[in-house]
Scaffold this active site. Structure first.
Site, PDB file in Angstrom:
ATOM      1  N   ARG A  17       0.813  -1.222   0.000  1.00  0.00           N
ATOM      2  CA  ARG A  17       0.000   0.000   0.000  1.00  0.00           C
ATOM      3  C   ARG A  17       0.849   1.277   0.000  1.00  0.00           C
ATOM      4  NH1 ARG A  17      -3.932  -0.751   4.919  1.00  0.00           N
ATOM      5  NH2 ARG A  17      -1.993  -1.665   5.725  1.00  0.00           N
ATOM      6  N   ASN A  35      -6.449  -2.482   2.108  1.00  0.00           N
ATOM      7  CA  ASN A  35      -6.402  -3.935   2.203  1.00  0.00           C
ATOM      8  C   ASN A  35      -7.817  -4.484   2.268  1.00  0.00           C
ATOM      9  OD1 ASN A  35      -3.648  -4.317   2.169  1.00  0.00           O
ATOM     10  ND2 ASN A  35      -3.429  -4.415   4.398  1.00  0.00           N
TER      11      ASN A  35
END
EC number: 6.2.-.-
Length: 820
Positions: A17, A35
């Site tokens: 990320r 996520n």
């Protein structure tokens, strides 16, 4: 326009990320990344061409530890974003991502720990997005701090700043902590008295205790380790006695590469393994005179290699650097029991072994031993001896059975495989992925059985999964098979049993992506596996083509004596195979007491007739239709069956017999000890003289593999005064010749190898030397050839032999878990 990108694979816990955030900012894109239980989701406002460019760059530039398995790009209903942000993870949906294994201490964190002006100088739990525990601390998916055992720890102001700083490598590092918000150490005596709770004081205390010859249990990444001074023979002897581990090799922890190189030879590929993100135990050749004075005879009796590792966790690094000498570092358990991983277990069980117990308050959810790897000396073939910390439980690619004209497909059946009994693992085919658990242990003890159940239960809860089908070994006496029957009844689902050696072959086929369009000959050699004829198999040649497994040949059967006693006493294998060979009784007699000899010498059958051997009578392959599939078939000759006694074709027991006849081991204390000793002597010969100067013990025959004739050759050379090293080498060469003869007889060019015998690095090299390039050889490279691969092999066997319900899966790329 708004586009949605969905990435699956090993994309959580590896800095994915933060990387996406940085790339989006660089490309001046607005959107969000989060996520999910099924991977990573990205939304961006852009046009179609830029979305495709962004997708390509994510795939090409992803973090080193990421394993992108599949990607989906689609246009969705427009959403207006003002910037690009990492947003709260979504826990909804079915979990279907890869589980990131625990990652070894990275060089950046190691440097910080050594920097006296850094905030984390000497901090025992330093981590970042590139390193630290992952799988071992995971309660549920997705991987975020609140779903791990780090949820109990708040972050200080400095750690919070790092966590939210895109320029910092701890940007969204879920394991982040420092001395101002620490994971805390506690040191206890064996009696349970707390001795210290300040980190620096504890490190000094432990180093002094190790220097005084004491054993210290410390809590590592996946469980407790037992440490003692590896240069102190008395300390090692004391540890062995307490742990009930008389001769099994002990791993050695070195503080750094420089110290290690003074004791062992270290090639570049071995160094890369030791210092990489897995940092397993690696078997290395010992130098003749180790500079550290490490007590090699006590650490690996009779062997020429040491299992070594470097500090893969900050706490280990601090202790190793402080002590500055090699340390024994072995699993924190009594031999035969699973590793201790909770503080309560350690304080209850380990005082019988350790003088001090060092705990900390970051809980471990999933216990794991250290992984163990070796490389073959000549061809540098990687051989996994134990697959655990750093490797498990990431996916292993398996070919999916396809119908004619089908596109990319993925199995939708959830299949759970229970493996074997020794070297136990379980495997699960779930939502397009296959997971293989870490090594759990030998299911002969109640504690290990309990650990197996607990690990399986955690895995199924992690994915909220209930299987549609269960697979197990055909041996009904295995705990794993009995548990499989029990759970199949509870869940009301079918169970299928898979023959042990066919599962071995299926595992190596699947790991190498072999579909069987062309015939493949499996060479499956191990110690024990239940055969379909009720005998003990272990020296098998199994052909595979077009979904059909066919046992085409095996080593001659010989008597299996005294059930489980035989693997523990190589002298019994020698007795079974060498009894009545002229002159052999002189060699055998000294291995037994008078009382034993009177009893045991009556055990083997006196008949020398061949029992139940199959061998191809003609080399051309014919084809026949089997259940609609075309299969390779060879005409067979079946030999007479002898008396009604349990027989074995085991090459593992053949190794035992030769080892005992050479006087290297009559009784052993761990599985594979005899084979390791024999390999050590053979390797010494090959290092001196190469693959020359030895003759095969295989007679010039084409109708059978005469196991007893091989032993007769060994006995003749012993009587002729040949050296132990030369006889050991000749035996290895004989096994190579057996494979070569059968490959020639069948005309099959593709050979696949599995079974515990192929942990033997010399044998692997000699096979490649003899058979390549005329034949294509396939070995395991990320799974162990021993019974750890059976659970995966059971799933692969089912996939290779059974039409499965499938659904299309777009833009899927399969990767091996340890490669980019």
């Amino acid at each position: 326009m708004t586009f949605h990108l969905h990435f699956t694979g090993q994309v959580q816990g590896v800095g994915f990320r933060p990387f996406v955030w940085q790339l989006a900012r660089l490309m001046k894109l607005q959107g969000a990344v989060s996520n999910g239980a099924d991977g990573v989701h990205i939304y961006i406002n852009t046009d179609s061409a830029t979305a495709q460019l962004f997708l390509s760059r994510v795939q090409a530039e992803a973090p080193r530890l990421a394993r992108i398995q599949s990607v989906a790009l689609s246009e969705v209903a427009p959403v207006y974003y003002t910037d690009f942000a990492i947003v709260t993870s979504q826990i909804t949906g079915q979990a279907s991502l890869l589980l990131t294994p625990d990652l070894a201490l990275c060089e950046a964190c190691r440097a910080e720990m050594a920097d006296s002006v850094d905030r984390r100088f000497g901090y025992a739990f330093t981590t970042c997005t590139h390193c630290g525990p992952r799988y071992s601390i995971l309660h549920q998916l997705p991987y975020d701090r609140q779903t791990t055992t780090m949820s109990a720890f708040g972050m200080c102001t400095d750690c919070e700043r790092e966590y939210h700083d895109p320029a910092n490598r701890r940007f969204y590092a879920q394991t982040n902590s420092c001395p101002n918000c620490p994971v805390e150490l506690r040191l206890f005596s064996a009696s349970g008295q707390q001795l210290a709770n300040h980190q620096d004081e504890i490190i000094d205390y432990v180093a002094d205790a190790l220097g005084a010859g004491q054993t210290v249990a410390i809590k590592g990444i996946g469980g407790y380790l037992l440490l003692c001074d590896a240069t102190n023979a008395n300390a090692i002897t004391q540890l062995r006695k307490r742990k009930h581990r008389p001769t099994k090799p002990l791993a050695v922890l070195y503080p750094n590469v420089a110290t290690l190189q003074q004791d062992c030879y270290l090639a570049d590929d071995e160094r890369a393994l030791l210092t990489g993100s897995v940092s397993p135990i690696v078997l290395l050749d010992q130098r003749p005179n180790p500079a550290s004075k490490v007590a090699v005879d006590k650490l690996a009796p009779g062997l020429s290699q040491l299992g070594v590792m470097l500090p893969y966790a900050p706490l280990l690094a601090l202790l190793a650097n402080k002590f500055n000498k090699p340390l024994v570092a072995t699993s924190g358990n009594v031999s035969g029991s699973p590793i201790c991983y909770t503080n309560e277990q350690a304080l209850e069980q380990l005082p019988a072994i350790a003088d001090l117990i060092l705990t900390h308050n970051r809980a471990i959810v999933v216990p794991q031993d250290d992984s163990v790897v070796r490389l073959s000396p000549a061809y540098r073939q990687p051989i996994v001896l134990r697959r655990s910390r750093g490797l498990a439980p990431t996916v292993v690619y398996s070919p999916k059975k396809k119908e004619s004209g089908a596109g990319d497909e993925v199995n939708t059946t959830t299949v759970l495989a229970f493996g074997a009994s020794l070297k136990s693992t379980f495997a699960c085919q779930l939502r397009g992925n296959i997971y293989v658990s870490q090594y759990i242990g030998d299911l002969e003890s109640y504690d290990t059985q309990t650990s197996f159940r607990a690990t399986l239960d955690h895995f199924l809860k992690l994915f909220d999964a209930t299987p549609d089908l269960i697979l197990a070994d055909q041996h009904e006496g295995y705990f794993s098979t009995q548990l499989a029957h029990e759970l199949a009844t509870i869940w009301g689902i079918p169970i299928q049993l898979v023959q042990h050696h066919e599962a071995h072959l299926a595992a190596v086929l699947a790991e190498n992506g072999l579909t069987g369009d062309e015939p493949i000959l499996g060479v499956i050699w191990d110690g024990t596996g239940y055969g379909t004829d009720g005998q003990i198999w272990g020296g098998e040649f199994i052909a595979y083509q077009n979904s059909v497994f066919n046992r085409v040949c095996h080593f001659d059967y010989f008597d299996s004596l005294l059930e489980d006693k035989m693997p523990r006493e190589p002298r019994l294998s020698a007795l079974s195979l060498a009894h009545n060979i002229p002159g052999a009784d002189t060699i055998l007699r000294v291995k037994f007491t008078d009382k034993e000899w009177h009893l045991y010498s009556k055990l083997p059958e006196l008949s020398n007739e061949v029992v139940g051997c199959l061998w191809p009578m003609s080399s051309p392959i014919t084809h026949a239709s089997v259940n609609g599939s075309h299969a390779a078939v060879w005409p067979m000759r079946a030999h007479a069956t002898g008396k009604n006694r349990l027989k074995t074709s085991s090459v593992g027991r053949l190794f035992d017999a030769v080892t005992a006849l050479l006087g290297l081991a009559d009784q052993v204390s761990y599985e594979g000890e005899a084979a390791l000793l024999l390999e050590t002597h053979a390797a010494r010969y090959v290092r001196a003289k190469g693959y020359t100067g030895v003759q095969s013990y295989l007679p010039d025959v084409t109708t059978q593999i005469p196991t007893r004739a091989v032993v007769e050759g060994v006995v003749r050379d012993i009587q002729a005064g040949q050296s132990t090293d030369q006889i050991a080498a000749a035996f290895h060469y004989t096994l190579v010749q057996v494979v070569a003869a059968l490959a020639q007889q069948t005309g099959i060019r593709q050979l696949a190898f599995s079974g515990g015998v192929f942990q033997n690095a010399l044998l692997v090299d000699w096979l490649r030397h003899k058979l390549e390039p005329a034949h294509k050889l396939y070995f395991h490279h990320q799974l162990s050839p021993n019974d750890e691969c059976i659970s995966f092999g059971q799933i692969a066997h089912y996939a290779l032999t059974t039409p499965l319900p499938v659904q299309s899966k777009t833009e899927t790329t399969y990767v091996l878990s340890h490669s980019r």
